[in-house]
Design an enzyme around this catalytic site. Structure first.
Site, PDB file in Angstrom:
ATOM      1  N   ALA A  19      39.386   3.108   5.531  1.00 45.66           N
ATOM      2  CA  ALA A  19      38.784   2.217   4.528  1.00 45.66           C
ATOM      3  C   ALA A  19      39.811   1.364   3.795  1.00 45.66           C
ATOM      4  O   ALA A  19      39.439   0.519   2.991  1.00 45.66           O
ATOM      5  CB  ALA A  19      37.991   3.056   3.512  1.00 45.66           C
ATOM      6  N   TYR A 151      42.406   3.280  24.899  1.00 44.05           N
ATOM      7  CA  TYR A 151      41.462   2.777  23.886  1.00 44.05           C
ATOM      8  C   TYR A 151      40.047   2.674  24.460  1.00 44.05           C
ATOM      9  O   TYR A 151      39.075   3.091  23.818  1.00 44.05           O
ATOM     10  CB  TYR A 151      41.963   1.418  23.402  1.00 44.05           C
ATOM     11  CG  TYR A 151      41.171   0.767  22.293  1.00 44.05           C
ATOM     12  CD1 TYR A 151      41.320   1.181  20.966  1.00 44.05           C
ATOM     13  CD2 TYR A 151      40.307  -0.296  22.553  1.00 44.05           C
ATOM     14  CE1 TYR A 151      40.616   0.553  19.949  1.00 44.05           C
ATOM     15  CE2 TYR A 151      39.615  -0.927  21.539  1.00 44.05           C
ATOM     16  CZ  TYR A 151      39.780  -0.497  20.237  1.00 44.05           C
ATOM     17  OH  TYR A 151      39.078  -1.123  19.227  1.00 44.05           O
ATOM     18  N   ALA A 154      38.573   6.124  24.826  1.00 40.77           N
ATOM     19  CA  ALA A 154      38.188   6.689  23.523  1.00 40.77           C
ATOM     20  C   ALA A 154      36.918   6.041  23.000  1.00 40.77           C
ATOM     21  O   ALA A 154      36.006   6.724  22.501  1.00 40.77           O
ATOM     22  CB  ALA A 154      39.321   6.503  22.520  1.00 40.77           C
ATOM     23  N   LYS A 155      36.848   4.722  23.108  1.00 43.87           N
ATOM     24  CA  LYS A 155      35.683   4.009  22.560  1.00 43.87           C
ATOM     25  C   LYS A 155      34.428   4.260  23.402  1.00 43.87           C
ATOM     26  O   LYS A 155      33.317   4.293  22.872  1.00 43.87           O
ATOM     27  CB  LYS A 155      35.981   2.511  22.461  1.00 43.87           C
ATOM     28  CG  LYS A 155      37.040   2.151  21.410  1.00 43.87           C
ATOM     29  CD  LYS A 155      36.624   2.571  20.013  1.00 43.87           C
ATOM     30  CE  LYS A 155      37.493   1.934  18.927  1.00 43.87           C
ATOM     31  NZ  LYS A 155      37.185   2.445  17.575  1.00 43.87           N
TER      32      LYS A 155
END
Ligand SMILES: NC(=O)c1ccc[n+]([C@@H]2O[C@H](COP(=O)([O-])OP(=O)(O)OC[C@H]3O[C@@H](n4cnc5c(N)ncnc54)[C@H](O)[C@@H]3O)[C@@H](O)[C@H]2O)c1
Length: 243
Positions: A19, A151, A154-155
């Site tokens: 965040a 990546y 993972a996604k």
């Protein structure tokens, strides 16, 4: 339900990982502006999270630390109504040059971290009678991308986690969806070589790269009662980059 009412998150607790900047920060701002009690979670929280209900310094890839943070938040009356799994990293390279750590770190943060967060949030949401989880995946997890085997894997895994989570959570009023951005104008994108940005831009149907607000708007919608009958879905926010 009136639109204004649907996007009123007054008193709602929203956990957002990653965040401190980029898409996560814009999501935090969007929920905060609509009355939510934002719990901003980041491995490097900096000062940007100070104004929220809670700033939590946490490495989501550490399962023990995630469990401890979840227990502390619950005991402090900050059990989540909404969880946004946004934290993510890249360690790009063609697979024949990828170091083992480049593979495991990307899986650890982007996929395992999201699982650890869901494992804490779901029982708390069950006790409260429901909740909404939004996982930030990527079009490169859907279509694959040269130089991003770690990546993409993972996604793509995050999409499986989203769908199975939706099946497990449904009977408890817990909806689980994913947002799949194309290239978004963040600090990361600004540092990319012009050729890569231009190639992404050329792929879009709308002729522009996305803003962090474009992603936050989809997250707000999926977290809101307007999405009450939507679960297990992947919504692309990519200006038509991948279709
Ligand atoms: N920017 C893009 O073009 C784009 C496109 C598709 C998907 N995404 C995804 O959107 C999400 C946000 O991307 P962004 O561009 O805003 O990234 P960013 O790098 O600007 O911000 C990511 C935040 O996550 C935090 N973080 C990293 N590892 C962490 C960990 N182990 N524990 C807790 N926090 C951690 C960082 O400190 C940072 O504040 C990521 O999941 C990314 O994969 C981004």
């Amino acid at each position: 339900m009136a639109e204004r009412e649907a996007f009123d998150f007054s008193g709602r607790v929203v956990w957002i990982t990653g965040a401190a900047r980029g898409i996560g920060l814009t999501c935090a701002e969007a929920f905060h502006a609509r009355g939510a009690r934002v719990v901003g979670i980041d491995v490097k929280p900096g000062t940007s999270l100070a104004k929220y209900a809670r700033a939590v310094e946490l490495n989501i890839a550490d399962p023990k630390a995630v469990a401890a943070a979840g227990a502390e938040l619950a005991s402090d009356n900050l059990a989540p109504d909404v969880l946004v799994n946004n934290a993510g990293i890249t360690r790009d390279g063609v697979m024949w040059k990828l170091q083992t750590e480049d593979w495991t770190q990307v899986l650890d943060v982007n996929l395992n971290g999201a699982f650890y967060m869901m494992r804490e949030a779901v029982p708390l949401m069950r006790s409260a009678g429901g909740g909404a989880i939004v996982n930030i995946t990527s079009i490169n997890g859907e279509r694959g991308k040269f130089g991003q085997t770690n990546y993409s894997a993972a996604k793509a895994g995050l999409i499986g986690l989203t769908k199975s989570g939706a099946r497990e959570g449904g009977r408890f009023g817990i909806r689980v969806n994913a947002v799949s951005p194309g290239m978004i104008e963040t600090e990361l994108a600004a540092d990319l070589p012009a050729t890569i940005r231009d190639a992404a831009l050329a792929e879009t149907a709308l002729g522009r790269l996305g803003a962090t607000e474009d992603v936050a708007n989809a997250v707000l919608f999926l977290a809101s009662p307007l999405a009450a009958h939507i679960t297990g879905q992947v919504i692309r926010v990519d200006g038509g980059q991948y279709m």
